[in-house]
Design an enzyme around this catalytic site. Structure first.
Site, PDB file in Angstrom:
ATOM      1  N   CYS A  30       0.838  -1.197   0.000  1.00  0.00           N
ATOM      2  CA  CYS A  30       0.000   0.000   0.000  1.00  0.00           C
ATOM      3  C   CYS A  30       0.873   1.246   0.000  1.00  0.00           C
ATOM      4  O   CYS A  30       2.063   1.194   0.294  1.00  0.00           O
ATOM      5  CB  CYS A  30      -0.924  -0.009   1.206  1.00  0.00           C
ATOM      6  N   TYR A 171      -5.938 -13.088  -2.999  1.00  0.00           N
ATOM      7  CA  TYR A 171      -5.393 -12.610  -1.722  1.00  0.00           C
ATOM      8  C   TYR A 171      -6.053 -13.328  -0.553  1.00  0.00           C
ATOM      9  O   TYR A 171      -7.254 -13.204  -0.331  1.00  0.00           O
ATOM     10  CB  TYR A 171      -5.619 -11.107  -1.619  1.00  0.00           C
ATOM     11  N   HIS A 174      -2.667 -11.851   5.688  1.00  0.00           N
ATOM     12  CA  HIS A 174      -2.569 -10.680   6.565  1.00  0.00           C
ATOM     13  C   HIS A 174      -3.810 -10.421   7.417  1.00  0.00           C
ATOM     14  O   HIS A 174      -3.955  -9.347   7.985  1.00  0.00           O
ATOM     15  CB  HIS A 174      -2.270  -9.428   5.736  1.00  0.00           C
TER      16      HIS A 174
END
Length: 706
Positions: A30, A171, A174
């Site tokens: 990010c 994804y 995390h």
């Protein structure tokens, strides 16, 4: 020429239908720009591709309005309206010579949907797991919802192909990806075919992977990013379970991207974790699949990178933070210019850009985030615009960067430091517990200055305004630093507090230069709220002092929520036996007492204190600048054209801000003054064209385009 030992790092690697030209892989990260500043992101990613990264990826890309993680600013691929921004990024990555990767994400329980106001979706009915403890709950997904999610993901893959991405991510990492929530028993207590056993919890991941491969159909590679251990034992994903997942799914995607735990676990600062910290958690997983694998570890050493490949841990050297600190790291290894690498210091100031919804920045690389806005480049800078000479006063972070960049431009530079040591606050702070990696800020610039024949460095050379005027410098920039206040002034108190004349009051400057409290009982007042207060408290506690830390904030080192350190800092403080009083402010200091008040009620509490350490605000050392400006009428007689102040001597801030300030001075010296109120390029939202009813009762279209 590169050292032949590193040849393996430059071997091409096949990823399904595409080939990476080497093993350097900028994993998704990010950057605080996202859908608001897509050109800013595009140019930033392009420069990394130019710097030798074979694969350059986006950050997580929201695939649907039910995956809205506002207020965070990431990329979106909600519908075709988002294609131009995503396409610009892939085009710029390709222009730089790299493969473009896109990380598609439905964020599930991590999506409070504050902007879209859609109902969050997850494996079960739970409050969202957002960073802001949003008072929002997700709804347990029905079979129809799961079918919708698969459709949305397929559409996102289709759009990714239209935008010409070479690698499409699924994804599941995390604790952010919705697929992670389905996989983890921490979040998934379903009793249908999507819950219970590992096979069931992995079912949705299998389906999304198979859907993605079918949609990609050889036009793009498919990658899976997955957490290999949640680090919470059997309550979450464990390493043994991930081994079984790879046993089940290992041959479906074209590449595996292994991450550790949550984002906080995967991007630990150098204060709390060494380079290659993830290796023990990842080692052995590569042997469970024939597909290439990538992982991270804040890799800055080519030898450590080499070890990851030759010992069979990784196929690709994954990096986020090292690629930010030095976008040209691969090229420098290939050229054999190892001494020119700007090594990441692991401070996570880059991460703070995402948490503060502002463009990414970097302590080591002041051009990060400015590639599009200001046209800055990490390796190239415009040639000098005159033959003028420049005096830089002060060899702290801002002065060092100004001298380095000015020297690169070709100016004759004299860098003057009043003391024996260069580096200023960085040299002092890097001697504190856990901050040794920060010395790289000084080491890199000192090494670069030694290569510049047009820059002279003078140590132990204090200067007065008279000295400067007498030496016929044409441009002078003062980078003389700042000092910590000892009167309590900062955020809580904007005027000095009462301090007894006989009281023992110390500042961070005193502690860092060797002074210590007179007695054993120490009260440290932290109204700075970044890293320094807790570090000094820990230092004194380890030296045997009884330390009480007082702060008006709700957390110790409150701002480090933005660098993902606040939990680890609090653990360290507890382990050190430090007494903590949050939501409490220092009111006054007596000889043996620190008088405090509750931040909410004002109720007093006296704390025994032989010494009070003030970690509050700083005062800029701007006396030299002020005197030179006051004598402007004399400048012409001495050939002086300009005087500027930079860094902490102009306005105390972070080390990253000081380095940036020095670089900006070097970039703008002798350049035409930009008359615009906004001196950088920005993208402004295009107004939506809509039909309205006019006063004459006829339809009209109104709107504005930039």
């Amino acid at each position: 020429m590169r050292d032949p030992r590193y040849d393996v790092l430059f071997e091409p690697v096949q990823i399904g239908p595409v080939t990476a030209r080497n093993r350097f892989f900028q994993v998704p990260h990010c950057n605080g720009m996202g859908y608001r500043d897509p050109s800013g992101e595009a140019y930033m990613r392009q420069i990394k591709a130019e710097g030798g990264w074979a694969v350059v990826c986006t950050e997580q890309v929201e695939i649907h309005p039910t995956s809205d993680i506002g207020p965070f600013i990431e990329l979106r691929l909600w519908d075709d309206q988002d294609l131009p921004a995503l396409t610009r990024i892939s085009e710029k990555i390709h222009e730089g010579g790299a493969l473009a990767g896109i990380e598609l994400a439905h964020n599930g329980l991590n999506s409070p949907n504050l902007i879209s106001r859609e109902t969050p979706l997850g494996p079960q009915n739970l409050p969202v797991v957002s960073w802001n403890y949003d008072p929002v709950q997700a709804r347990e997904m029905t079979k129809s919802d799961i079918a919708d999610l698969r459709h949305w993901h397929r559409e996102a893959v289709r759009r990714s192909l239209v935008a010409e991405y070479d690698i499409v991510y699924v994804y599941a990492g995390h604790a952010i990806g919705g697929l992670h929530h389905f996989l983890s028993p921490r979040y998934n207590n379903r009793t249908d075919e999507y819950g219970g056993s590992l096979t069931n919890r992995a079912r949705l991941l299998r389906e999304i992977l198979e859907d993605t491969c079918e949609m990609a159909d050889g036009k793009a590679a498919v990658a899976c990013r997955i957490s290999v251990d949640e680090l919470i034992g059997d309550e979450g994903i464990t390493r043994s379970e991930i081994e079984d997942v790879i046993g089940m799914l290992g041959e479906i995607p074209d590449l595996w991207d292994f991450v550790l735990g949550s984002w906080e676990d995967d991007s630990v600062t150098s204060r709390f974790g060494p380079e290659a910290e993830q290796e023990p958690y990842v080692r052995g997983l590569k042997q469970l699949t024939t597909k290439p694998v990538v992982g991270v570890g804040r890799f800055t050493s080519p030898d450590t990178m080499l070890h990851q490949v030759t010992s069979g841990v990784l196929d690709f050297i994954g990096a986020a933070r090292p690629s930010i600190a030095d976008p040209f790291l691969p090229n420098k290894i290939e050229r054999g210019d190892l001494e020119d690498i700007r090594e990441c210091i692991g401070c996570n100031i880059c991460v703070s850009g995402d948490f503060t919804m502002s463009p990414i920045r970097c302590t080591q690389n002041p051009t990060m985030g400015e590639e599009f806005r200001r046209g800055w480049h990490p390796e190239r800078i415009k040639v000098r615009s005159s033959a003028a000479n420049v005096l830089v006063v002060g060899a702290g972070p801002s002065g060092l960067e100004a001298a380095r960049a000015l020297g690169q431009r070709g100016y004759a530079v004299s860098l003057i430091e009043a003391t024996r040591e260069i580096g200023g606050r960085v040299t002092r702070e890097s001697a504190l517990p856990g901050l040794s990696a920060w010395s790289r800020v000084v080491d890199y610039r000192e090494q670069q200055l030694r290569k510049l024949d047009n820059v002279e460095v003078f140590r132990e050379s204090p200067l007065t305004a008279e000295d400067i005027l007498d030496n016929d410098f044409q441009h002078v920039v003062t980078a003389t630093g700042s000092s910590w206040r000892r009167d309590g002034v900062a955020r809580w108190h904007t005027h000095p507090i009462s301090v007894a004349a006989e009281a023992d009051v110390l500042t961070p400057d005193d502690i860092m230069t060797g002074s210590r409290p007179r007695g054993n009982r120490v009260v440290l007042f932290d109204d700075d709220h970044y890293y320094l207060g807790a570090i000094l408290a820990e230092l004194l506690a380890k030296e045997g002092y009884h330390v009480t830390l007082v702060t008006p904030a709700a957390h110790v080192s409150q701002w480090t929520t933005n660098t993902m350190e606040v939990v680890r800092i609090r653990k360290r403080v507890i382990a050190a036996g430090i007494t903590v009083h949050t939501n409490r402010a220092l009111a006054s200091v007596d000889v043996d007492t620190a008088n405090t008040v509750c931040a909410f009620t004002g109720d007093p509490m006296a704390l025994p204190a032989d010494c009070v350490v003030m970690v509050t605000a700083r005062l800029p050392h701007d006396g030299l600048y002020t005197e030179l400006v006051s004598r402007e009428s004399e400048w012409a007689d001495h050939g002086l054209i300009s005087v500027k102040g930079i860094g902490d001597s102009w306005a105390p801030s972070t080390i990253a801000a000081a380095v940036w300030s020095g670089h900006r001075y070097a970039e703008e010296l002798d350049e035409p003054v930009d008359p615009r109120p906004v001196r950088y390029r920005r993208e402004v939202t295009e107004l939506f064209l809509e039909p309205i009813r006019s006063t004459s009762n006829t339809s009209a279209l109104i709107g504005t385009r930039p």
